[in-house]
Design an enzyme around this catalytic site. Structure first.
Site, PDB file in Angstrom:
ATOM      1  N   TYR A  68       0.825  -1.223   0.000  1.00 17.93           N
ATOM      2  CA  TYR A  68       0.000   0.000   0.000  1.00 17.93           C
ATOM      3  C   TYR A  68       0.852   1.263   0.000  1.00 17.93           C
ATOM      4  O   TYR A  68       0.462   2.280  -0.575  1.00 17.93           O
ATOM      5  CB  TYR A  68      -0.986  -0.024   1.174  1.00 17.93           C
ATOM      6  N   ARG A  71       1.551   2.009  -3.607  1.00 22.21           N
ATOM      7  CA  ARG A  71       0.363   2.541  -4.309  1.00 22.21           C
ATOM      8  C   ARG A  71       0.026   3.937  -3.811  1.00 22.21           C
ATOM      9  O   ARG A  71      -0.385   4.804  -4.570  1.00 22.21           O
ATOM     10  CB  ARG A  71      -0.808   1.570  -4.140  1.00 22.21           C
ATOM     11  N   VAL A 108      -9.714   3.171  -4.578  1.00 18.55           N
ATOM     12  CA  VAL A 108      -9.202   3.711  -3.306  1.00 18.55           C
ATOM     13  C   VAL A 108      -8.269   4.896  -3.560  1.00 18.55           C
ATOM     14  O   VAL A 108      -7.767   5.503  -2.625  1.00 18.55           O
ATOM     15  CB  VAL A 108      -8.491   2.598  -2.501  1.00 18.55           C
ATOM     16  N   HIS A 124     -14.614   0.751  -1.091  1.00 23.33           N
ATOM     17  CA  HIS A 124     -13.499  -0.148  -0.743  1.00 23.33           C
ATOM     18  C   HIS A 124     -12.430   0.561   0.065  1.00 23.33           C
ATOM     19  O   HIS A 124     -11.314   0.044   0.227  1.00 23.33           O
ATOM     20  CB  HIS A 124     -12.888  -0.741  -2.020  1.00 23.33           C
ATOM     21  N   CYS A 132      -6.315   2.666  13.158  1.00 26.33           N
ATOM     22  CA  CYS A 132      -5.698   1.966  14.286  1.00 26.33           C
ATOM     23  C   CYS A 132      -6.536   0.725  14.610  1.00 26.33           C
ATOM     24  O   CYS A 132      -7.748   0.833  14.820  1.00 26.33           O
ATOM     25  CB  CYS A 132      -5.652   2.891  15.504  1.00 26.33           C
ATOM     26  N   CYS A 135      -7.994   1.202  18.506  1.00 30.37           N
ATOM     27  CA  CYS A 135      -9.092   2.129  18.881  1.00 30.37           C
ATOM     28  C   CYS A 135      -9.938   2.528  17.680  1.00 30.37           C
ATOM     29  O   CYS A 135     -10.857   3.340  17.821  1.00 30.37           O
ATOM     30  CB  CYS A 135      -8.505   3.359  19.567  1.00 30.37           C
ATOM     31  N   CYS A 151      -0.464   5.203  16.955  1.00 29.96           N
ATOM     32  CA  CYS A 151      -1.755   5.860  16.732  1.00 29.96           C
ATOM     33  C   CYS A 151      -1.738   7.215  17.443  1.00 29.96           C
ATOM     34  O   CYS A 151      -1.411   7.290  18.643  1.00 29.96           O
ATOM     35  CB  CYS A 151      -2.870   4.978  17.304  1.00 29.96           C
ATOM     36  N   THR A 192     -15.097  -1.068 -14.823  1.00 33.38           N
ATOM     37  CA  THR A 192     -14.993  -2.172 -13.877  1.00 33.38           C
ATOM     38  C   THR A 192     -15.291  -3.494 -14.579  1.00 33.38           C
ATOM     39  O   THR A 192     -16.145  -3.563 -15.461  1.00 33.38           O
ATOM     40  CB  THR A 192     -15.920  -1.985 -12.656  1.00 33.38           C
ATOM     41  N   LEU A 218     -13.705  -0.317 -21.368  1.00 37.72           N
ATOM     42  CA  LEU A 218     -12.814  -0.512 -22.532  1.00 37.72           C
ATOM     43  C   LEU A 218     -13.326  -1.654 -23.394  1.00 37.72           C
ATOM     44  O   LEU A 218     -13.379  -1.582 -24.622  1.00 37.72           O
ATOM     45  CB  LEU A 218     -11.397  -0.809 -22.032  1.00 37.72           C
TER      46      LEU A 218
HETATM   47  N1  APR Z   1     -11.081   2.940 -20.044  1.00 38.33           N
HETATM   48  C1  APR Z   1     -12.187   2.225 -19.678  1.00 38.33           C
HETATM   49  N2  APR Z   1     -12.123   0.996 -19.112  1.00 38.33           N
HETATM   50  C2  APR Z   1     -10.898   0.486 -18.885  1.00 38.33           C
HETATM   51  C3  APR Z   1      -9.704   1.167 -19.235  1.00 38.33           C
HETATM   52  C4  APR Z   1      -9.841   2.450 -19.836  1.00 38.33           C
HETATM   53  N3  APR Z   1      -8.784   3.171 -20.194  1.00 38.33           N
HETATM   54  N4  APR Z   1      -8.649   0.366 -18.907  1.00 38.33           N
HETATM   55  C5  APR Z   1      -9.161  -0.759 -18.375  1.00 38.33           C
HETATM   56  N5  APR Z   1     -10.509  -0.701 -18.381  1.00 38.33           N
HETATM   57  C6  APR Z   1     -11.458  -1.699 -17.899  1.00 38.33           C
HETATM   58  C7  APR Z   1     -11.028  -3.128 -18.132  1.00 38.33           C
HETATM   59  O1  APR Z   1     -11.518  -3.595 -19.389  1.00 38.33           O
HETATM   60  C8  APR Z   1     -11.702  -3.863 -16.960  1.00 38.33           C
HETATM   61  O2  APR Z   1     -13.012  -4.294 -17.323  1.00 38.33           O
HETATM   62  O3  APR Z   1     -11.532  -1.538 -16.495  1.00 38.33           O
HETATM   63  C9  APR Z   1     -11.822  -2.786 -15.884  1.00 38.33           C
HETATM   64  C10 APR Z   1     -10.856  -3.001 -14.734  1.00 38.33           C
HETATM   65  O4  APR Z   1     -11.232  -4.187 -14.080  1.00 38.33           O
HETATM   66  P1  APR Z   1     -10.436  -4.624 -12.762  1.00 38.33           P
HETATM   67  O5  APR Z   1      -8.983  -4.499 -13.016  1.00 38.33           O
HETATM   68  O6  APR Z   1     -11.026  -5.931 -12.337  1.00 38.33           O
HETATM   69  O7  APR Z   1     -10.814  -3.495 -11.677  1.00 38.33           O
HETATM   70  P2  APR Z   1     -12.145  -3.371 -10.845  1.00 38.33           P
HETATM   71  O8  APR Z   1     -13.325  -3.867 -11.612  1.00 38.33           O
HETATM   72  O9  APR Z   1     -12.196  -1.982 -10.330  1.00 38.33           O
HETATM   73  O10 APR Z   1     -11.871  -4.371  -9.606  1.00 38.33           O
HETATM   74  C11 APR Z   1     -12.872  -4.416  -8.606  1.00 38.33           C
HETATM   75  O11 APR Z   1     -11.469  -5.849  -7.259  1.00 38.33           O
HETATM   76  O12 APR Z   1      -9.432  -6.435  -6.428  1.00 38.33           O
HETATM   77  C12 APR Z   1     -10.594  -5.783  -6.134  1.00 38.33           C
HETATM   78  O13 APR Z   1     -10.802  -4.084  -4.548  1.00 38.33           O
HETATM   79  C13 APR Z   1     -10.344  -4.333  -5.839  1.00 38.33           C
HETATM   80  O14 APR Z   1     -11.837  -2.493  -6.228  1.00 38.33           O
HETATM   81  C14 APR Z   1     -11.203  -3.601  -6.859  1.00 38.33           C
HETATM   82  C15 APR Z   1     -12.220  -4.646  -7.272  1.00 38.33           C
END
Ligand code: APR
Length: 251
Positions: A68, A71, A108, A124, A132, A135, A151, A192, A218
């Site tokens: 973390y 990141r 995040v 998330h 902490c 607490c 903390c 997503t 995408l």
């Molecule tokens: N524009 C639009 N979509 C995009 C782009 C882009 N430039 N680049 C990637 N993508 C799409 C991918 O095609 C994919 O479907 O974004 C998505 C990313 O998917 P993941 O990597 O699985 O991310 P996410 O869906 O946010 O993951 C959900 O999983 O690991 C946990 O807590 C973590 O919040 C996360 C959760």
């Protein structure tokens, strides 16, 4: 004109800002001939059980802090992109018209807030916050965190953990998300893969309520078939285009 939009975002909306996604094949995105960002899978590099579960933190807190810290440090090197900015603009314009807008994010990172979005539900957790374990005090930091940290509230040393919802833990804001969805007249999912619940289940919930849904991604996600419509391409291109269409009433 829509009265109330709920948007869910995932790692894909931040990809073109330079932040890795979790599950994509490593590759690059080109808009025209310009490379606008890289996609790469964090979970191809790390075992999520070691760095994103309570058990992993118990077993090796130093590895989790390193994951973390890296990141968190990246946040200082990236900026919101046109998709984040378009969503902040959408929120402002809808609220100015007396309409409603809720932004739910699985991300995040702090890019939605830095783009100007106000009502952001980070289900998330947040990279720039830590908690902490003794607490439960939550506080902001942009620095590295380690077992030597104490903390500021209870002074316990070594009990600071990332304010992140790990696999097996309950996401934040679930009641607020349910409430927002129950009043929505449009649900939009952006960037997503639809791999992780409960976020991945939201489109099924709105479908049950006969609320129209749109996927902006995408490529088609795992639950693309559940959406009323889908538009595919880089978020920095398709999200600003969609936002404009909302105000031309042909979203
Ligand atoms: N524009 C639009 N979509 C995009 C782009 C882009 N430039 N680049 C990637 N993508 C799409 C991918 O095609 C994919 O479907 O974004 C998505 C990313 O998917 P993941 O990597 O699985 O991310 P996410 O869906 O946010 O993951 C959900 O999983 O690991 C946990 O807590 C973590 O919040 C996360 C959760």
């Amino acid at each position: 004109m829509v009265k109330n939009i709920v948007v869910l975002t995932g790692a894909g909306i931040s990809a073109e800002s330079g932040l890795s996604t979790f599950r994509d094949e490593t590759g690059k995105i080109e808009v025209g001939k310009t490379e606008v960002g890289k996609i790469g899978g964090i979970w191809a590099e790390y075992d999520y059980r070691e760095v994103a579960t309570p058990e992993g933190f118990l077993a090796n807190p130093a590895l989790v802090h390193e994951f973390y810290n890296k990141r968190r440090a990246m946040l200082l090197e990236v900026a919101p992109n046109a998709a984040h900015i378009a969503l902040a603009d959408l929120e402002k314009r809808l609220l100015d018209q007396g309409a409603g807008f809720t932004l739910v994010t699985q991300n995040v990172d702090d890019l939605h807030a830095r783009a100007g979005s106000i009502n952001v539900l980070q289900m998330h957790g947040q990279l720039n916050k830590v908690k902490c374990v003794r607490c439960e005090h939550i506080f902001e930091t942009c620095n590295d965190v380690s077992l030597n940290d104490s903390c500021p509230e209870c002074f316990e040393v070594g009990g600071i953990r990332p304010h992140i919802v790990w696999f097996g833990e309950i996401p934040h804001y679930l009641d607020d998300i349910d409430e927002a969805l129950s009043d929505a007249d449009l649900f939009v999912s952006i960037g997503t893969s639809g791999s992780v619940y409960p976020a991945a289940g939201l489109v099924g919930a709105v479908r049950q309520m006969n609320i129209p849904s749109l996927e902006l991604n995408l490529v088609a996600s795992e639950n693309a078939a559940l959406f009323t419509h889908g538009v595919y391409g880089p978020a920095t291109v398709i999200v600003p285009e969609w936002v404009e269409s909302v105000f031309e009433d042909n979203y």
